[in-house]
Design a protein around this motif. Structure first.
Motif, PDB file in Angstrom:
ATOM      1  N   HIS A  14       0.834  -1.203   0.000  1.00  0.00           N
ATOM      2  CA  HIS A  14       0.000   0.000   0.000  1.00  0.00           C
ATOM      3  C   HIS A  14       0.872   1.258   0.000  1.00  0.00           C
ATOM      4  O   HIS A  14       2.099   1.173   0.067  1.00  0.00           O
ATOM      5  CB  HIS A  14      -0.975  -0.015   1.181  1.00  0.00           C
ATOM      6  CG  HIS A  14      -0.311  -0.247   2.508  1.00  0.00           C
ATOM      7  ND1 HIS A  14       0.479   0.697   3.126  1.00  0.00           N
ATOM      8  CD2 HIS A  14      -0.325  -1.329   3.321  1.00  0.00           C
ATOM      9  CE1 HIS A  14       0.916   0.211   4.267  1.00  0.00           C
ATOM     10  NE2 HIS A  14       0.459  -1.014   4.414  1.00  0.00           N
ATOM     11  N   ILE A  15       0.221   2.417  -0.073  1.00  0.00           N
ATOM     12  CA  ILE A  15       0.973   3.670  -0.172  1.00  0.00           C
ATOM     13  C   ILE A  15       1.809   3.946   1.073  1.00  0.00           C
ATOM     14  O   ILE A  15       2.839   4.606   0.986  1.00  0.00           O
ATOM     15  CB  ILE A  15       0.063   4.883  -0.483  1.00  0.00           C
ATOM     16  CG1 ILE A  15      -0.959   5.106   0.625  1.00  0.00           C
ATOM     17  CG2 ILE A  15      -0.589   4.730  -1.846  1.00  0.00           C
ATOM     18  CD1 ILE A  15      -1.671   6.448   0.552  1.00  0.00           C
ATOM     19  N   GLY A  16       1.405   3.434   2.212  1.00  0.00           N
ATOM     20  CA  GLY A  16       2.211   3.595   3.419  1.00  0.00           C
ATOM     21  C   GLY A  16       3.582   2.962   3.263  1.00  0.00           C
ATOM     22  O   GLY A  16       4.594   3.538   3.678  1.00  0.00           O
ATOM     23  N   ALA A  56       2.842  -9.594  -8.309  1.00  0.00           N
ATOM     24  CA  ALA A  56       2.255  -8.716  -9.333  1.00  0.00           C
ATOM     25  C   ALA A  56       1.924  -7.356  -8.735  1.00  0.00           C
ATOM     26  O   ALA A  56       2.202  -6.309  -9.347  1.00  0.00           O
ATOM     27  CB  ALA A  56       1.007  -9.358  -9.930  1.00  0.00           C
ATOM     28  N   MET A  57       1.344  -7.350  -7.525  1.00  0.00           N
ATOM     29  CA  MET A  57       0.999  -6.076  -6.884  1.00  0.00           C
ATOM     30  C   MET A  57       2.252  -5.271  -6.543  1.00  0.00           C
ATOM     31  O   MET A  57       2.273  -4.046  -6.723  1.00  0.00           O
ATOM     32  CB  MET A  57       0.144  -6.321  -5.636  1.00  0.00           C
ATOM     33  CG  MET A  57      -1.268  -6.779  -5.967  1.00  0.00           C
ATOM     34  SD  MET A  57      -2.349  -6.884  -4.517  1.00  0.00           S
ATOM     35  CE  MET A  57      -1.801  -8.406  -3.748  1.00  0.00           C
ATOM     36  N   ILE A  58       3.309  -5.939  -6.084  1.00  0.00           N
ATOM     37  CA  ILE A  58       4.559  -5.226  -5.762  1.00  0.00           C
ATOM     38  C   ILE A  58       5.143  -4.612  -7.028  1.00  0.00           C
ATOM     39  O   ILE A  58       5.536  -3.441  -7.039  1.00  0.00           O
ATOM     40  CB  ILE A  58       5.580  -6.161  -5.084  1.00  0.00           C
ATOM     41  CG1 ILE A  58       5.072  -6.584  -3.700  1.00  0.00           C
ATOM     42  CG2 ILE A  58       6.950  -5.480  -4.969  1.00  0.00           C
ATOM     43  CD1 ILE A  58       5.834  -7.743  -3.083  1.00  0.00           C
ATOM     44  N   VAL A 152      -1.373   3.489   7.338  1.00  0.00           N
ATOM     45  CA  VAL A 152      -2.207   2.536   6.616  1.00  0.00           C
ATOM     46  C   VAL A 152      -1.681   1.152   6.959  1.00  0.00           C
ATOM     47  O   VAL A 152      -0.490   0.989   7.168  1.00  0.00           O
ATOM     48  CB  VAL A 152      -2.108   2.746   5.083  1.00  0.00           C
ATOM     49  CG1 VAL A 152      -2.958   1.732   4.333  1.00  0.00           C
ATOM     50  CG2 VAL A 152      -2.491   4.143   4.689  1.00  0.00           C
ATOM     51  N   SER A 153      -2.558   0.176   6.987  1.00  0.00           N
ATOM     52  CA  SER A 153      -2.108  -1.208   7.189  1.00  0.00           C
ATOM     53  C   SER A 153      -2.759  -2.099   6.138  1.00  0.00           C
ATOM     54  O   SER A 153      -3.861  -1.805   5.647  1.00  0.00           O
ATOM     55  CB  SER A 153      -2.466  -1.700   8.591  1.00  0.00           C
ATOM     56  OG  SER A 153      -3.866  -1.871   8.711  1.00  0.00           O
ATOM     57  N   ALA A 154      -2.077  -3.176   5.805  1.00  0.00           N
ATOM     58  CA  ALA A 154      -2.633  -4.136   4.850  1.00  0.00           C
ATOM     59  C   ALA A 154      -3.912  -4.750   5.400  1.00  0.00           C
ATOM     60  O   ALA A 154      -4.854  -5.008   4.646  1.00  0.00           O
ATOM     61  CB  ALA A 154      -1.596  -5.208   4.536  1.00  0.00           C
ATOM     62  N   HIS A 169      -7.999   4.737  -2.017  1.00  0.00           N
ATOM     63  CA  HIS A 169      -7.082   5.820  -1.656  1.00  0.00           C
ATOM     64  C   HIS A 169      -5.856   5.332  -0.876  1.00  0.00           C
ATOM     65  O   HIS A 169      -4.919   6.089  -0.683  1.00  0.00           O
ATOM     66  CB  HIS A 169      -7.833   6.901  -0.867  1.00  0.00           C
ATOM     67  CG  HIS A 169      -8.580   6.391   0.320  1.00  0.00           C
ATOM     68  ND1 HIS A 169      -9.682   5.565   0.220  1.00  0.00           N
ATOM     69  CD2 HIS A 169      -8.383   6.589   1.641  1.00  0.00           C
ATOM     70  CE1 HIS A 169     -10.138   5.274   1.428  1.00  0.00           C
ATOM     71  NE2 HIS A 169      -9.368   5.881   2.303  1.00  0.00           N
ATOM     72  N   PHE A 170      -5.851   4.081  -0.452  1.00  0.00           N
ATOM     73  CA  PHE A 170      -4.705   3.523   0.272  1.00  0.00           C
ATOM     74  C   PHE A 170      -3.699   2.845  -0.657  1.00  0.00           C
ATOM     75  O   PHE A 170      -2.667   2.362  -0.197  1.00  0.00           O
ATOM     76  CB  PHE A 170      -5.168   2.477   1.294  1.00  0.00           C
ATOM     77  CG  PHE A 170      -6.059   3.017   2.376  1.00  0.00           C
ATOM     78  CD1 PHE A 170      -5.779   4.207   3.022  1.00  0.00           C
ATOM     79  CD2 PHE A 170      -7.190   2.315   2.757  1.00  0.00           C
ATOM     80  CE1 PHE A 170      -6.605   4.692   4.024  1.00  0.00           C
ATOM     81  CE2 PHE A 170      -8.027   2.789   3.761  1.00  0.00           C
ATOM     82  CZ  PHE A 170      -7.730   3.981   4.393  1.00  0.00           C
TER      83      PHE A 170
END
Length: 187
Positions: A14-16, A56-58, A152-154, A169-170
């Motif tokens: 996430h953006i954090g 893929a997300m990373i 933010v947390s996963a 938005h995260f």
């Protein structure tokens, strides 16, 4: 070269994660940061989303950031991921470089329970990334980083997705789209 190492389950990234790591990279003059997704954290009981989905997300989240890369060393092994094994691997891969392990305060507080922790201190430098809510002293040889933090947390992202609440938005836009297209975390 100064290389940062940032591990975790990234379920999802996430953006954090991105903001904290980028700020530490800038503040400490790191040339590169390697994101290392864990197969399973030794400190967590539940298995994360599949390796293919998380990598893929990373890849989507770090695309376009200079000096950001990913290494799947821990995913390519079986069993729980120990930082000691990863540090040994990285020391072999980058024998002439200085390694900096980026960790949160929760990891710092439990470091005395880590597998072969005293040997780790000789293998890498450790940067402790502080959260706004953290109020603690960081002892040498650990290095304190007071970087910009987005709380933010996963687990928050997964919970919001499951409950059908907003969470876009995260996340990086491409990560959000990937989660939606693959119906991750929805139930």
């Amino acid at each position: 070269m100064k290389i940062g190492v940032f591990g975790g389950t990234f379920d999802p990234i996430h953006i954090g994660h991105i903001i904290s790591v980028l700020e530490v990279k800038i503040a400490f003059g790191l040339d590169r940061v390697i994101f290392i997704p864990a197969r399973q954290s030794p400190h967590k009981e539940t298995m994360p989303t599949g390796n293919e989905e998380r990598t893929a997300m990373i890849q989507k989240a770090i695309a376009g950031y200079e000096g950001f890369s990913m290494d799947t060393f821990e995913l390519d092994r079986y069993g729980k991921s120990f930082t000691y094994d990863t540090a040994k691997y990285l020391k072999d891969e980058y024998p002439d470089d200085e390694l900096y392990f980026l960790m949160g305060t929760d990891q710092y507080e439990s470091f005395d329970k880590w597998y072969r922790n005293e040997e780790l201190i000789d293998m890498m430098n450790f940067i402790v990334m502080m959260r706004h809510s953290d109020d603690m002293e960081i002892s040498a040889p650990f290095i304190r980083a007071d970087q910009l933090v987005v709380e933010v947390s996963a687990s928050l992202v997964r919970r919001r997705a499951k409950e059908g609440l907003p969470y876009k938005h995260f996340l990086n836009e491409a990560v959000y789209e990937y989660i939606k297209e693959n119906a991750l975390y929805e139930a």
